[in-house]
Design a protein around this motif. Structure first.
Motif, PDB file in Angstrom:
ATOM      1  N   HIS A  58      60.952 -46.183  -5.713  1.00 57.72           N
ATOM      2  CA  HIS A  58      61.831 -47.253  -6.210  1.00 57.72           C
ATOM      3  C   HIS A  58      63.209 -46.729  -6.645  1.00 57.72           C
ATOM      4  O   HIS A  58      63.606 -45.653  -6.231  1.00 57.72           O
ATOM      5  CB  HIS A  58      61.144 -48.039  -7.336  1.00 57.72           C
ATOM      6  CG  HIS A  58      59.723 -48.392  -7.003  1.00 57.72           C
ATOM      7  ND1 HIS A  58      59.396 -49.422  -6.163  1.00 57.72           N
ATOM      8  CD2 HIS A  58      58.545 -47.798  -7.361  1.00 57.72           C
ATOM      9  CE1 HIS A  58      58.069 -49.469  -6.026  1.00 57.72           C
ATOM     10  NE2 HIS A  58      57.534 -48.491  -6.735  1.00 57.72           N
ATOM     11  N   GLU A  73      58.786 -48.236 -13.974  1.00 49.01           N
ATOM     12  CA  GLU A  73      58.210 -47.204 -13.101  1.00 49.01           C
ATOM     13  C   GLU A  73      59.272 -46.310 -12.472  1.00 49.01           C
ATOM     14  O   GLU A  73      59.111 -45.093 -12.419  1.00 49.01           O
ATOM     15  CB  GLU A  73      57.361 -47.865 -12.000  1.00 49.01           C
ATOM     16  CG  GLU A  73      56.627 -46.838 -11.147  1.00 49.01           C
ATOM     17  CD  GLU A  73      56.162 -47.375  -9.801  1.00 49.01           C
ATOM     18  OE1 GLU A  73      56.025 -48.600  -9.657  1.00 49.01           O
ATOM     19  OE2 GLU A  73      55.960 -46.558  -8.889  1.00 49.01           O
ATOM     20  N   HIS A 126      54.725 -42.134  -7.617  1.00 48.43           N
ATOM     21  CA  HIS A 126      54.698 -43.510  -8.120  1.00 48.43           C
ATOM     22  C   HIS A 126      53.802 -43.616  -9.347  1.00 48.43           C
ATOM     23  O   HIS A 126      53.118 -42.665  -9.711  1.00 48.43           O
ATOM     24  CB  HIS A 126      54.135 -44.455  -7.043  1.00 48.43           C
ATOM     25  CG  HIS A 126      55.095 -44.727  -5.933  1.00 48.43           C
ATOM     26  ND1 HIS A 126      55.754 -45.917  -5.796  1.00 48.43           N
ATOM     27  CD2 HIS A 126      55.513 -43.949  -4.901  1.00 48.43           C
ATOM     28  CE1 HIS A 126      56.541 -45.874  -4.723  1.00 48.43           C
ATOM     29  NE2 HIS A 126      56.411 -44.682  -4.159  1.00 48.43           N
ATOM     30  N   HIS A 127      53.815 -44.818  -9.970  1.00 46.26           N
ATOM     31  CA  HIS A 127      52.774 -45.218 -10.916  1.00 46.26           C
ATOM     32  C   HIS A 127      52.402 -46.647 -10.586  1.00 46.26           C
ATOM     33  O   HIS A 127      53.239 -47.420 -10.128  1.00 46.26           O
ATOM     34  CB  HIS A 127      53.244 -45.088 -12.370  1.00 46.26           C
ATOM     35  CG  HIS A 127      53.143 -43.679 -12.873  1.00 46.26           C
ATOM     36  ND1 HIS A 127      52.012 -43.172 -13.443  1.00 46.26           N
ATOM     37  CD2 HIS A 127      54.038 -42.661 -12.827  1.00 46.26           C
ATOM     38  CE1 HIS A 127      52.210 -41.896 -13.752  1.00 46.26           C
ATOM     39  NE2 HIS A 127      53.432 -41.560 -13.388  1.00 46.26           N
TER      40      HIS A 127
HETATM   41 ZN    ZN Z   1      55.604 -47.708  -7.030  1.00 41.27          ZN
END
Ligand code: ZN
Length: 623
Positions: A58, A73, A126-127
């Motif tokens: 992102h 995030e 990512h999370h």
């Molecule tokens: Zn993500």
């Protein structure tokens, strides 16, 4: 001019560092204490000289997951990636970042950037968030793409996932093969995407606000990436267009780059039209691989895939090719002489690796999953049994989820002499079981279970050196807790139709067991113990036959672990930390024993044995 010189110099430095890494690892593998080596060498990390792309998910307008109190995030991903970058660079890696600030390059641009930099690994950070607003959800999920199924991406995913699982210990964590995720689909490989935890979980969000927590997650990434590069990776040389003569034999070459671990027979994975294919010859020394296509292969278009795994557990890329069979295959069927006097010839044996997919059965403190060990030991045993002439099949050959009913049904279709489930677990409370020991269970209605259970218990105990806590390890009778009934297991209910047995060669919780079973050497030794159990069950008596026992040493005299030891035209085993090996159930005669270890000359020794007794040999490796 200046610029060129500088570039040339940096390339030289990178190569030099890579060489030092391999050298250091290789000396360690040979059992020499690292304290004897200069610090600069022993400190070299397997990531030194590697090109690694980090992709913080992102950015800018795409915030990703948002926590209950507003942690975003994209910011967490970037912070973790920057911490990881620092660790990797300190260890000598060259790191490429898809972003270092709050911007959002399109997914395909990120993949393109990675491809353009010809990296050795791509990691997207990512999370996660729960789509159903279940704030209690929290687990680790690691993804690789189907395009690199059973290849290096899967290895990388497992290596990183294991470290993440060991650190965060979140239940129901899982490695996934995926089709979607453009950043993986449109990329070069190995490539993985990791979601260490759920930002939508309030406690997790609180932890993710802590810089030290992010640093520990970056540390888990780092250790996983190190493990992934440790031991190198084999390469396969195969013509772009498959060529073969009327005999239907395809030639390929398995190359183990300098400093990387070797490939053993039994660790080659061939599929013809998606079905596992085991008719091949492999020369460990030269790497020549001859694949014998099925003699009754229909005319027309077919697909073959070839991959190899080295003894460090690292897989080559899977090479897939289509080919056209225009004329029937004409070849004299090779006469294979089954090992161990053919006592297992035509015995129908079904091997069943317990667990798989989302069901690990149990996870050791260092993140090792029992389901993965079960599969590795099963694959080794499968190869041994094939060479013994047994008619052997497996309920699962990859990390897939399968329920017990499906396994039993598969077993029924084979009408087996033995249905053998291989499992690993923790001792059961209240059963008096001890850490690290062997346990087997058999069907309540199947009397044969006692006999095979006894044979398995004795051979496994002797081979793996377990069970001292239970009594006299030389006892031919099972020790307390080793062998018992298990009436609640589905496979046991089918035991009136076939003979079913569950074995746990070693409990998962003893000190050192996780380390042993993380190595293919440990799994191979387990498989050999189970093979000995089957040989004893089907009538061979080890005390009335010969044994060759030996130790493999490095030139320094220190024991050499992870060496491949091959009984001429026969099975390949591996030495563990003590450098020892043992072949039992041998008939009188001459045997050639070959030993292979990366960095040393292959060693061969001829041994003549009589009708019974033990012959001890010592093999010294030469550089
Ligand atoms: Zn993500």
């Amino acid at each position: 001019m200046n610029v060129f010189l500088e570039q040339g110099w940096s390339v030289f430095l990178i190569l030099g560092m890579a060489f030092m890494t391999l050298e250091a690892r290789f000396v360690q593998a040979a059992g020499i204490k690292t304290a004897d080596m200069p610090t600069s060498m022993s400190a070299a990390s397997p990531v030194a000289g590697k090109r690694i792309c980090l992709d913080p998910g992102h950015g800018a307008g795409s915030s990703g997951a948002v926590g209950p109190t507003g942690l975003i995030e994209k910011d967490v991903n970037l912070r973790e990636a920057l911490l990881l970058k620092e660790m990797l660079e300190k260890a000598g890696a060259t790191v490429f970042m898809t972003r270092t600030e709050d911007v959002d390059p399109p997914l395909l641009e990120r993949a393109k950037f990675n491809k353009a930099n010809k990296t050795d690994l791509f990691v997207s950070l990512h999370h996660n968030a729960n789509a159903q607003n279940d704030s209690s959800m929290n687990r680790t999920e690691t993804f690789y793409h189907w395009y690199d199924l059973e290849g290096p991406s899967e290895d990388a995913a497992r290596a990183i996932h294991r470290e993440m699982e060991a650190l965060l210990k979140l239940p129901n964590s899982k490695v996934y093969m995926c089709w979607a995720y453009g950043v993986l689909r449109e990329n070069s490989y190995p490539a993985v995407l990791v979601e260490p935890s759920y930002l939508s979980n309030p406690e997790e969000e609180k932890r993710l606000r802590d810089e030290n927590y992010l640093r520990s997650i970056a540390g888990a990434y780092f250790r996983g990436i190190e493990k992934f590069f440790e031991g190198g990776r084999p390469e396969i040389k195969l013509d772009e267009a498959i060529k073969f003569a009327d005999d239907g034999v395809i030639q390929a070459q398995v190359v183990c780059p300098a400093g990387s671990a070797l490939v053993a027979r039994g660790d080659i994975r061939i599929k013809v039209d998606g079905q596992p294919h085991y008719d091949y010859q492999f020369d460990t020394e030269g790497g020549a691989l001859s694949i014998y296509l099925p003699i009754d292969l229909a005319l027309g278009k077919h697909e073959i895939s070839i991959a190899a795994r080295n003894v460090a557990g690292n897989t080559s890329f899977v090479h897939r090719r289509f080919f056209e069979l225009q004329k029937p295959i004409v070849r004299a069927e090779a006469k294979q002489i089954p090992l161990f006097g053919g006592v297992l010839k035509d015995k129908v044996i079904v091997l069943d690796a317990q667990g798989g997919g989302g069901e690990p059965i149990c996870v050791a403190p260092g993140g090792l999953r029992a389901s993965d060990v079960n599969l590795k030991t099963t694959l080794c045993l499968f190869d041994y049994l094939k060479q013994c002439g047994a008619s052997v099949s497996m309920t699962r050959t990859s990390d897939k989820e399968m329920d017990n009913v499906e396994r039993v049904a598969f077993g029924l279709m084979q009408d087996p002499d033995v249905f053998l489930t291989i499992g690993h677990r923790m001792p059961e409370p209240g059963m008096g079981e001890k850490p690290g020991t062997f346990a087997t269970r058999f069907g309540a209605r199947w009397d044969g279970g006692t006999a095979i259970g006894k044979a398995m218990a004795y051979q496994t105990r002797k081979m793996l050196g377990t069970g001292a806590e239970l009594g006299n390890i030389n006892s031919r009778q099972p020790l307390p807790t080793e062998v018992h009934n298990w009436s609640s297991w589905e496979a046991m209910h089918a035991a009136q139709r076939y003979t079913a047995l569950y074995v746990c060669p070693m409990m998962f919780d003893a000190p050192g067991v996780e380390e042993r079973l993380s190595q293919t050497a440990g799994c191979r030794k387990e498989a050999l113990a189970l093979l000995y159990g089957l040989l004893a069950n089907f009538g061979l008596e080890d005390d009335k036959m010969s044994t060759i026992s030996g130790v493999v040493n490095a030139p320094s005299g220190a024991p050499a672990p992870n060496a491949l030891v091959q009984l001429k035209d026969g099975i390949v085993i591996q030495t563990e930390a003590d450098g020892r090996f043992e072949f039992k159930f041998l008939q009188a005669g001459k045997y050639e024993i070959s030993v292979f270890l990366a960095g040393f000359k292959p060693a061969k020794q001829e041994v003549e044995v009589g009708d019974s007794g033990e012959t001890a040999i010592k093999i010294e490796l030469k550089p």
